[in-house]
Enzyme design. Structure first.
Site, PDB file in Angstrom:
ATOM      1  N   ASP A 236      -7.944  -1.687   5.201  1.00 52.95           N
ATOM      2  CA  ASP A 236      -7.914  -0.558   6.135  1.00 52.95           C
ATOM      3  C   ASP A 236      -7.708   0.792   5.454  1.00 52.95           C
ATOM      4  O   ASP A 236      -8.032   1.833   6.027  1.00 52.95           O
ATOM      5  CB  ASP A 236      -6.802  -0.760   7.182  1.00 52.95           C
TER       6      ASP A 236
ATOM      7  N   GLY B 153       0.168  -2.757   5.284  1.00 56.25           N
ATOM      8  CA  GLY B 153       0.314  -4.141   5.718  1.00 56.25           C
ATOM      9  C   GLY B 153      -1.059  -4.774   5.866  1.00 56.25           C
ATOM     10  O   GLY B 153      -2.018  -4.343   5.209  1.00 56.25           O
TER      11      GLY B 153
ATOM     12  N   GLY C 143      -4.434  -5.256   6.445  1.00 56.22           N
ATOM     13  CA  GLY C 143      -5.453  -4.275   6.780  1.00 56.22           C
ATOM     14  C   GLY C 143      -6.385  -4.719   7.882  1.00 56.22           C
ATOM     15  O   GLY C 143      -6.860  -3.894   8.678  1.00 56.22           O
TER      16      GLY C 143
ATOM     17  N   THR D 134       0.885  -1.162   0.000  1.00 51.04           N
ATOM     18  CA  THR D 134       0.000   0.000   0.000  1.00 51.04           C
ATOM     19  C   THR D 134       0.923   1.213   0.000  1.00 51.04           C
ATOM     20  O   THR D 134       2.101   1.074   0.298  1.00 51.04           O
ATOM     21  CB  THR D 134      -0.835  -0.013   1.307  1.00 51.04           C
TER      22      THR D 134
HETATM   23  N1  GLY Z   1      -3.307  -2.340   3.966  1.00 54.06           N
HETATM   24  C1  GLY Z   1      -3.879  -2.657   2.742  1.00 54.06           C
HETATM   25  C2  GLY Z   1      -4.914  -3.682   2.815  1.00 54.06           C
HETATM   26  O1  GLY Z   1      -4.908  -4.535   3.678  1.00 54.06           O
HETATM   27  O2  GLY Z   1      -5.769  -3.677   1.945  1.00 54.06           O
END
Ligand code: GLY
Length: 361
Positions: free
Chosen positions: A240, A261, A263, A209
């Site tokens: 997230d 990481g 989410g 991300t």
């Molecule tokens: N942090 C990105 C996701 O889990 O979608």
């Protein structure tokens, strides 16, 4: 770098757990003016090199942060975001993004957005041009198109081949036959080398991300997080990144923070809001990140009682989570649950660069 080691902007003593607050009083430092700073994930470095200058020249912190992440959204070689992001289990790229603006304490977000190159810009349109905080799926797509964003195929040849490789090898209980080793090597060669290179830099290709937080010359904060989400996810899964308080949060009375990481762990801990709350109580950015990481690990220990795969055989979480923190005084920190890796920082003293993440475990 282990938790006991130094973050470059932090004190030399090993970080101790942050004491619980005595009450609702605000003890975050006053905003530092004339000291523009950016902090974010390692893959924000390319954008910081191009756009930190805007922040130095007085740009609004959200304008500058969004310009940073747009560089990665448009990069077909970054398989975690935008164009070239790894698709869901049906081979469709679905994007999540959000932004938050300290001066107006407003936010906007999109989730499961398909075929739009810059979800971060659409998130800002949700913030500025609607009375809503989050648009999803088809509605988000139509909203983006109404604002003139073109329809773009986000699956590249490289990510289509990676998806096909995953699909064919996924199960022995269907009619997709796995490719031969030679086909696999020919198909994936360069892509896998690129992913290995990114992983060495601390970048997680499964949950990768991009996050960027910014502090303007006027002492204002803002942040944005954008992603293609978990590779091979169930269609419709939202991580997230578009959840305010989880993948990002800022408050002009406290500071700004973001997470990349896994989410689900960031959502379950409200990681970014938690970090900002620690800042509000006067914690240093490194302590805010480490204390939030400790909380995540305690929560994962409980979750692992029913979902054992979350905990590795070494007793540490089996997944990655990186946390980025920006104080109103311009101090920054990057924390990871375990292992190495780096995060991106730009400040007036040393410009844009990578710094080592501090590992909790
Ligand atoms: N942090 C990105 C996701 O889990 O979608």
């Amino acid at each position: 770098m282990a938790a006991a080691a130094l973050a470059c902007q932090s004190s030399s003593a090993p970080p101790a757990p942050v004491a619980a607050p005595a009450g609702p009083t605000t003890s975050a430092p006053a905003p530092r003016k004339g000291y523009p700073v950016m902090v974010g994930s390692a893959n924000a470095l390319a954008g910081m090199k191009l756009h930190y200058k805007q922040l130095v020249e007085g740009a609004d912190p959200l304008d500058a942060a969004i310009e940073v992440v747009k560089v990665t959204e448009a990069d077909p070689d970054d398989t975690s975001v935008g164009l070239g992001g790894l698709p869901n289990e049906e081979g469709v790229v679905q994007l999540d993004a959000a932004c938050m603006h300290g001066p107006t304490h407003n936010s906007g977000a999109v989730a499961c957005l398909e075929n739009i190159l810059h979800p971060s810009e659409v998130a800002r349109l949700v913030m500025e041009r609607t009375d809503h905080c989050l648009l999803v799926g088809e509605g988000a797509y139509r909203f983006a198109r109404a604002h003139g964003h073109p329809h773009v195929e986000l699956l590249t040849e490289a990510t289509r081949k990676q998806w096909l490789e995953w699909r064919e090898r996924h199960s022995n209980d269907d009619d997709w036959l796995p490719p031969t080793k030679d086909e696999r090597n020919a198909r994936l060669g360069r892509t896998l080398r690129d992913v290995a290179e990114l992983e060495r830099a601390g970048y997680d290709h499964a949950w990768g991300t991009i996050h960027c937080s910014a502090l303007s010359v006027r002492g204002e904060v803002a942040c944005t997080t954008t992603t293609s989400g978990l590779a091979w996810k169930i269609p419709g899964r939202v991580g997230d990144s578009p959840i305010i308080g989880a993948g990002l949060y800022c408050d002009s009375e406290a500071g700004s923070a973001g997470a990349t990481g896994r989410g689900e762990s960031s959502i379950l801990s409200l990681a970014s809001a938690t970090m900002v709350e620690y800042l509000r109580r006067g914690a240093a950015p490194l302590d805010a990140g480490l204390e939030t990481a400790r909380r995540v690990v305690r929560q994962v220990e409980r979750q692992a009682r029913w979902q054992g795969a979350l905990m590795g055989p070494d007793g540490r979480p089996s997944f990655g989570l990186h946390l980025y923190v920006l104080g109103l005084d311009g101090r920054t920190a990057g924390v990871t649950l375990k292992g190495g890796g780096s995060y991106a920082v730009a400040d007036p003293e040393r410009g844009p660069r990578l710094e080592p993440l501090v590992a909790l475990l």
